[in-house]
Enzyme design. Sequence first.
Site, PDB file in Angstrom:
ATOM      1  N   ASP A   1       0.810  -1.217   0.000  1.00 45.27           N
ATOM      2  CA  ASP A   1       0.000   0.000   0.000  1.00 45.27           C
ATOM      3  C   ASP A   1       0.850   1.277   0.000  1.00 45.27           C
ATOM      4  O   ASP A   1       0.316   2.384   0.061  1.00 45.27           O
ATOM      5  CB  ASP A   1      -0.951   0.009   1.210  1.00 45.27           C
TER       6      ASP A   1
ATOM      7  N   ARG B   1      21.841   0.458  -3.819  1.00 45.38           N
ATOM      8  CA  ARG B   1      22.012  -0.830  -3.147  1.00 45.38           C
ATOM      9  C   ARG B   1      22.772  -1.807  -4.037  1.00 45.38           C
ATOM     10  O   ARG B   1      22.857  -1.588  -5.250  1.00 45.38           O
ATOM     11  CB  ARG B   1      20.613  -1.423  -2.859  1.00 45.38           C
TER      12      ARG B   1
ATOM     13  N   ASP C   1      19.149  -6.187  -1.649  1.00 43.69           N
ATOM     14  CA  ASP C   1      18.510  -4.878  -1.853  1.00 43.69           C
ATOM     15  C   ASP C   1      18.533  -4.049  -0.565  1.00 43.69           C
ATOM     16  O   ASP C   1      18.146  -2.883  -0.579  1.00 43.69           O
ATOM     17  CB  ASP C   1      17.070  -5.038  -2.354  1.00 43.69           C
ATOM     18  N   ASN C   2      18.993  -4.638   0.532  1.00 40.22           N
ATOM     19  CA  ASN C   2      19.144  -3.871   1.770  1.00 40.22           C
ATOM     20  C   ASN C   2      20.616  -3.678   2.113  1.00 40.22           C
ATOM     21  O   ASN C   2      20.958  -3.410   3.271  1.00 40.22           O
ATOM     22  CB  ASN C   2      18.431  -4.585   2.925  1.00 40.22           C
TER      23      ASN C   2
ATOM     24  N   ASP D   1      17.808   0.569   5.753  1.00 40.02           N
ATOM     25  CA  ASP D   1      16.539  -0.180   5.813  1.00 40.02           C
ATOM     26  C   ASP D   1      16.343  -0.918   7.144  1.00 40.02           C
ATOM     27  O   ASP D   1      16.474  -2.139   7.227  1.00 40.02           O
ATOM     28  CB  ASP D   1      16.424  -1.153   4.633  1.00 40.02           C
TER      29      ASP D   1
HETATM   30  P1  AMP Z   1      12.107  -4.107   3.103  1.00 40.49           P
HETATM   31  O1  AMP Z   1      12.315  -5.519   3.558  1.00 40.49           O
HETATM   32  O2  AMP Z   1      11.327  -3.240   4.063  1.00 40.49           O
HETATM   33  O3  AMP Z   1      13.384  -3.458   2.693  1.00 40.49           O
HETATM   34  O4  AMP Z   1      11.142  -4.184   1.815  1.00 40.49           O
HETATM   35  C1  AMP Z   1      11.372  -5.026   0.707  1.00 40.49           C
HETATM   36  C2  AMP Z   1      10.656  -4.472  -0.519  1.00 40.49           C
HETATM   37  O5  AMP Z   1       9.251  -4.411  -0.317  1.00 40.49           O
HETATM   38  C3  AMP Z   1      11.092  -3.058  -0.885  1.00 40.49           C
HETATM   39  O6  AMP Z   1      11.162  -2.989  -2.274  1.00 40.49           O
HETATM   40  C4  AMP Z   1       9.975  -2.198  -0.323  1.00 40.49           C
HETATM   41  O7  AMP Z   1       9.862  -0.988  -1.011  1.00 40.49           O
HETATM   42  C5  AMP Z   1       8.756  -3.082  -0.503  1.00 40.49           C
HETATM   43  N1  AMP Z   1       7.703  -2.797   0.496  1.00 40.49           N
HETATM   44  C6  AMP Z   1       7.704  -3.091   1.806  1.00 40.49           C
HETATM   45  N2  AMP Z   1       6.565  -2.671   2.403  1.00 40.49           N
HETATM   46  C7  AMP Z   1       5.807  -2.095   1.432  1.00 40.49           C
HETATM   47  C8  AMP Z   1       4.516  -1.467   1.410  1.00 40.49           C
HETATM   48  N3  AMP Z   1       3.764  -1.355   2.497  1.00 40.49           N
HETATM   49  N4  AMP Z   1       4.071  -0.998   0.231  1.00 40.49           N
HETATM   50  C9  AMP Z   1       4.801  -1.119  -0.884  1.00 40.49           C
HETATM   51  N5  AMP Z   1       6.012  -1.697  -0.935  1.00 40.49           N
HETATM   52  C10 AMP Z   1       6.517  -2.183   0.207  1.00 40.49           C
HETATM   53 MG    MG Z   2      14.558  -2.600   1.703  1.00 40.69          MG
END
Ligand code: AMP
Ligand code: MG
Length: 476
Positions: free
Chosen positions: A119, A177, A246-247, A256
């Site tokens: 979202d 990243r 990606d992190n 992140d």
């Molecule tokens: P993260 O593990 O938080 O680094 O997220 C992994 C991926 O999921 C990244 O590409 C984020 O942008 C995406 N992501 C995480 N939460 C959301 C969200 N609520 N809405 C859209 N994309 C999300």
């Molecule tokens: Mg991330």
Amino acid sequence: MKLKDLKLSNPYLKLDAACYDKVAPSPLQHPHLIHANKNIARLLKIDEDELETEDFVKFLNGEYKVEGSEPFAMCYAGHQFGHFVPRLGDGRAINIGTLEKYHLQLKGAGVTEYSRHGDGRAVLRSSIREYLMSEAMQGLKIPTTHCLGIIGSEHQVRREEIETGAIVCRVSTSWVRFGTFEYYASQGMFEELKALADYVIEENFPHIKGKNDPYALLFNEVMVITSRLMAQWMSVGFNHGVMNTDNMSIAGLTIDYGPYAFLDNFRHEHVSNHTDVEGRYSYTNQPVVAKWNLQMLMRALSPLTSMEKMEKILVIYDKIYIRYLHYYMCKKLGLEGTEIGDPELIDDLYDMLETLQVDYTLFMRTLSHYEGERTALLATGLYHEPMNAWLDRYDARIKHLDTAIRKKQMLESNPKYVLKNYILQEAIDAAQEGDFSVLDDLFKIAQKPFDEHPEFERWAGETPKEFRNQKLSCSS
Ligand code: AMP
Ligand code: MG
């Protein structure tokens, strides 16, 4: 500078249009300021009084028109838990522009092309965790991204239950990243890959610009700063929790913040992320998985330079990591330089702490005051024998060192406070009731974790039993 006088630039937009999605932030309903970071405002040359204005809330909410801003989300790929995902990207972070070398990003500001089924929002609890922890990392002298401010709102966000949306304005010298490189390489976009490498060199490693084989040098730089970051995380007892490629920051920053944790009692196998059933990102595995991630980066860079050369660079990762780890641990133990026997002293310290279920932060801080009287130290463990044996060896090692100098070094290297999860939860619980005073207090200790802060003593002890080693879910 006043907000109205800011002028943003957008250097990233010079790269190929396939690397980003131009998208405007979607503001939250009824936003309110929770906290503003004066130090980061100073870094960005934003006047302190601007932080108290309605315009600043609008700024954090993506509603304030800043000259030059051309909002966009970045595209990247990444290995998530070892599996390649060809197209990820900022699913909820929207870049609004660059100021004084720092790229500003609103996390939780709505959907982008990369949101998949998400979202585009971030809930209050995870935003508070990112806001406080990035400041705490800075206080601990560990490379990190930063936050300029945080707003809450009445905007409803559905997770396991209904929560409210928040936005943090994240600030960093790079948001690139390992996965950004993996994206271009996997798409066969080698021209764009080269342009990205040149962009990163220009921004973050200008000293290698124009040198012979700059891309091998770039890999070498990233290898060194990543190994150093791992040594810093390990020495302070930090478990990131989601070390997907990606992190992983190309600039060697902690990036992140999700289901991270500081160790309570010392445990090699600690896994802070609830979804990490196999323990891929356990505390002890972090330096190993960072090397695996570097291997993925190496593959992605291979169209630009010799694989053989990069393999030779990666071979020295283990040695460099251990050297950094010993450097930071020797500082924490108050040892001058590293002597023969120190690596064993460090390894046996870890084993002793684990066996006795000792709170890592509390032990190291108590040791910083040690002058031979052991009562306080012994009280941190389940039983005495292994600790006495280790302290006998430590006594022998520090016998010839100046006690005052050693203690000073140790008190500057062993934080009295780290933001353990149960402490952060107090700030979150209060904030969810509209009380931000705990967050304000934690911000103070985050900034100066090596100071005594007698008024916050209750956060300096061992973690209460019922809160130890809890795992966190990724849902944020
Ligand atoms: P993260 O593990 O938080 O680094 O997220 C992994 C991926 O999921 C990244 O590409 C984020 O942008 C995406 N992501 C995480 N939460 C959301 C969200 N609520 N809405 C859209 N994309 C999300
Ligand atoms: Mg991330």
